[in-house]
Motif scaffolding. Structure first.
Motif, PDB file in Angstrom:
ATOM      1  N   THR A 154      -1.722   2.746  -8.339  1.00  0.00           N
ATOM      2  CA  THR A 154      -1.173   1.609  -7.612  1.00  0.00           C
ATOM      3  C   THR A 154      -2.227   1.109  -6.642  1.00  0.00           C
ATOM      4  O   THR A 154      -3.310   1.700  -6.518  1.00  0.00           O
ATOM      5  CB  THR A 154       0.131   1.966  -6.868  1.00  0.00           C
ATOM      6  N   SER A 155      -1.934   0.028  -5.937  1.00  0.00           N
ATOM      7  CA  SER A 155      -2.888  -0.541  -4.989  1.00  0.00           C
ATOM      8  C   SER A 155      -3.157   0.450  -3.864  1.00  0.00           C
ATOM      9  O   SER A 155      -2.261   1.178  -3.421  1.00  0.00           O
ATOM     10  CB  SER A 155      -2.343  -1.847  -4.409  1.00  0.00           C
ATOM     11  N   ALA A 156      -4.391   0.455  -3.379  1.00  0.00           N
ATOM     12  CA  ALA A 156      -4.789   1.424  -2.348  1.00  0.00           C
ATOM     13  C   ALA A 156      -3.918   1.312  -1.103  1.00  0.00           C
ATOM     14  O   ALA A 156      -3.535   2.320  -0.507  1.00  0.00           O
ATOM     15  CB  ALA A 156      -6.262   1.208  -1.990  1.00  0.00           C
ATOM     16  N   TRP A 202      -8.387  -2.614  -3.876  1.00  0.00           N
ATOM     17  CA  TRP A 202      -8.658  -2.253  -2.484  1.00  0.00           C
ATOM     18  C   TRP A 202      -8.485  -3.397  -1.495  1.00  0.00           C
ATOM     19  O   TRP A 202      -8.154  -3.168  -0.342  1.00  0.00           O
ATOM     20  CB  TRP A 202     -10.071  -1.666  -2.385  1.00  0.00           C
ATOM     21  N   ALA A 204      -3.127  10.803  -6.348  1.00  0.00           N
ATOM     22  CA  ALA A 204      -3.404   9.387  -6.110  1.00  0.00           C
ATOM     23  C   ALA A 204      -4.593   8.882  -6.927  1.00  0.00           C
ATOM     24  O   ALA A 204      -5.638   9.534  -6.996  1.00  0.00           O
ATOM     25  CB  ALA A 204      -3.673   9.163  -4.616  1.00  0.00           C
ATOM     26  N   TYR A 205      -4.391   7.713  -7.517  1.00  0.00           N
ATOM     27  CA  TYR A 205      -5.467   7.000  -8.196  1.00  0.00           C
ATOM     28  C   TYR A 205      -5.436   5.560  -7.669  1.00  0.00           C
ATOM     29  O   TYR A 205      -4.924   4.643  -8.317  1.00  0.00           O
ATOM     30  CB  TYR A 205      -5.276   7.026  -9.714  1.00  0.00           C
ATOM     31  N   PRO A 206      -5.991   5.366  -6.466  1.00  0.00           N
ATOM     32  CA  PRO A 206      -5.894   4.043  -5.835  1.00  0.00           C
ATOM     33  C   PRO A 206      -6.839   3.017  -6.455  1.00  0.00           C
ATOM     34  O   PRO A 206      -7.964   3.330  -6.843  1.00  0.00           O
ATOM     35  CB  PRO A 206      -6.289   4.330  -4.378  1.00  0.00           C
ATOM     36  N   ARG A 266      -4.316  -2.646 -11.382  1.00  0.00           N
ATOM     37  CA  ARG A 266      -3.452  -1.524 -11.777  1.00  0.00           C
ATOM     38  C   ARG A 266      -3.436  -1.387 -13.303  1.00  0.00           C
ATOM     39  O   ARG A 266      -3.536  -0.278 -13.837  1.00  0.00           O
ATOM     40  CB  ARG A 266      -2.029  -1.742 -11.253  1.00  0.00           C
ATOM     41  N   SER A 295      -5.232   1.791   3.251  1.00  0.00           N
ATOM     42  CA  SER A 295      -5.999   1.854   2.004  1.00  0.00           C
ATOM     43  C   SER A 295      -7.076   2.933   2.014  1.00  0.00           C
ATOM     44  O   SER A 295      -7.473   3.429   0.950  1.00  0.00           O
ATOM     45  CB  SER A 295      -6.630   0.493   1.695  1.00  0.00           C
ATOM     46  N   SER A 354      -2.680  -8.047  -8.258  1.00  0.00           N
ATOM     47  CA  SER A 354      -2.815  -6.583  -8.374  1.00  0.00           C
ATOM     48  C   SER A 354      -3.121  -6.172  -9.811  1.00  0.00           C
ATOM     49  O   SER A 354      -2.763  -5.077 -10.248  1.00  0.00           O
ATOM     50  CB  SER A 354      -1.543  -5.883  -7.881  1.00  0.00           C
ATOM     51  N   HIS A 367      -0.897   0.387  -0.967  1.00  0.00           N
ATOM     52  CA  HIS A 367       0.465   0.789  -1.311  1.00  0.00           C
ATOM     53  C   HIS A 367       0.565   2.286  -1.597  1.00  0.00           C
ATOM     54  O   HIS A 367       1.667   2.831  -1.702  1.00  0.00           O
ATOM     55  CB  HIS A 367       0.912  -0.008  -2.550  1.00  0.00           C
ATOM     56  N   MET A 368      -0.574   2.956  -1.696  1.00  0.00           N
ATOM     57  CA  MET A 368      -0.586   4.359  -2.081  1.00  0.00           C
ATOM     58  C   MET A 368       0.123   5.280  -1.094  1.00  0.00           C
ATOM     59  O   MET A 368       0.888   6.167  -1.524  1.00  0.00           O
ATOM     60  CB  MET A 368      -2.024   4.841  -2.302  1.00  0.00           C
TER      61      MET A 368
END
Length: 264
Positions: free
Chosen positions: A190-192, A216, A211-213, A108, A66, A105, A194-195
């Motif tokens: 997406t989730s940090a 967290w 990326a736009y995490p 998102r 993450s 989640s 999972h990024m």
């Protein structure tokens, strides 16, 4: 066939399931002539359960992923598109209750709504089918569209990808849907944790994303020294971390990548 195999293997990748199997094997052996072996197997299962459930090992595994990609900062260029990966909605419960139900989640969707408001010219892609192996398959994307429309997002801005069952299919089907042009800025939400895996498969599919995490799950590296006060909490975090690491390792082996965890 590959999807079914991945789901079956995935069952045993989750530490909570694997530990349960180990303990069950130990109990069965106790009922046979191999009682001593059964005692050892059962003891090993209990030790693993305590480590996975109470130690910060799951947090360490999750933080390694993450913290790889930092929050996106606007740098003078507005995004042309926003890709949101499924996993924010419980499609089965939503279908049963005839109501859009968010899950753990949900950030998102919240982040996507904020980005859609801040950048009104950006197209929005929601990529999410159904990853269910058993039972009816209820795609997530149409339900997400209903939620976006409730918050005033125009239909002509929404692109729905409803076939994907895995992250690799998220990337492939999204590329077919939007065909990003050179120079365009596409944010991947997406989730940090999972990024890293998401960035890896989108790059391999030829989709250049930034990326736009979100989502967290941890406060930061301070959690690496913080044990859990509930067994279920530690096991849940271990399951999430193990699933992501297994996905990264499998992708690295299959595609012979240079690094297990991609660089920002």
């Amino acid at each position: 066939m590959f999807f079914v195999l991945s789901k079956v293997v995935g069952f045993f990748i989750h530490p909570s399931n694997l530990i349960a199997v180990i303990c069950a094997v130990g109990v069965v052996l106790l009922l046979t002539q191999w009682r001593r072996a059964g005692t050892r197997v059962l003891a090993a299962g209990v030790v693993l359960l305590l480590i996975a459930g109470y130690s910060p090992l799951g947090s360490v595994m999750l933080l390694t992923l993450s913290e790889r990609f930092q929050p996106w900062q606007y740098a003078g260029k507005a995004p042309d598109g926003i890709i949101v990966l499924g996993g924010a909605l419980d499609s089965d419960v939503s279908a049963a209750r005839n109501s859009v139900e968010l899950d753990s989640s949900a950030e998102r969707v919240v982040a996507a709504l904020e980005l859609a408001r801040d950048y009104p010219r950006a197209r929005i892609v929601y990529s999410g089918g159904s990853g269910n192996l058993l039972g009816d398959s209820v795609p997530e994307a149409p339900m997400a569209a209903e939620l976006f429309e409730r918050f005033g997002i125009a239909k002509d801005r929404l692109l729905l990808e409803r076939r994907s069952r895995t992250t690799a299919e998220n990337a492939r089907f999204t590329r077919e849907l939007v065909s990003p042009k050179p120079g365009e800025l596409w944010l991947l939400v997406t989730s940090a944790f999972h990024m890293p895996r998401s960035i890896e498969v989108f790059r391999a599919a030829g989709v250049d994303v930034v990326a736009y995490p979100v989502d967290w799950r941890t406060r930061g590296w301070s959690d690496a020294a913080q044990p859990f006060n509930r067994l279920s909490s530690g096991l849940a975090r271990m399951d999430v971390a193990a699933h992501e690491w297994a996905g990264l390792l499998a992708y690295w082996v299959h595609h012979r990548g240079e690094k297990v965890v991609p660089t920002p």
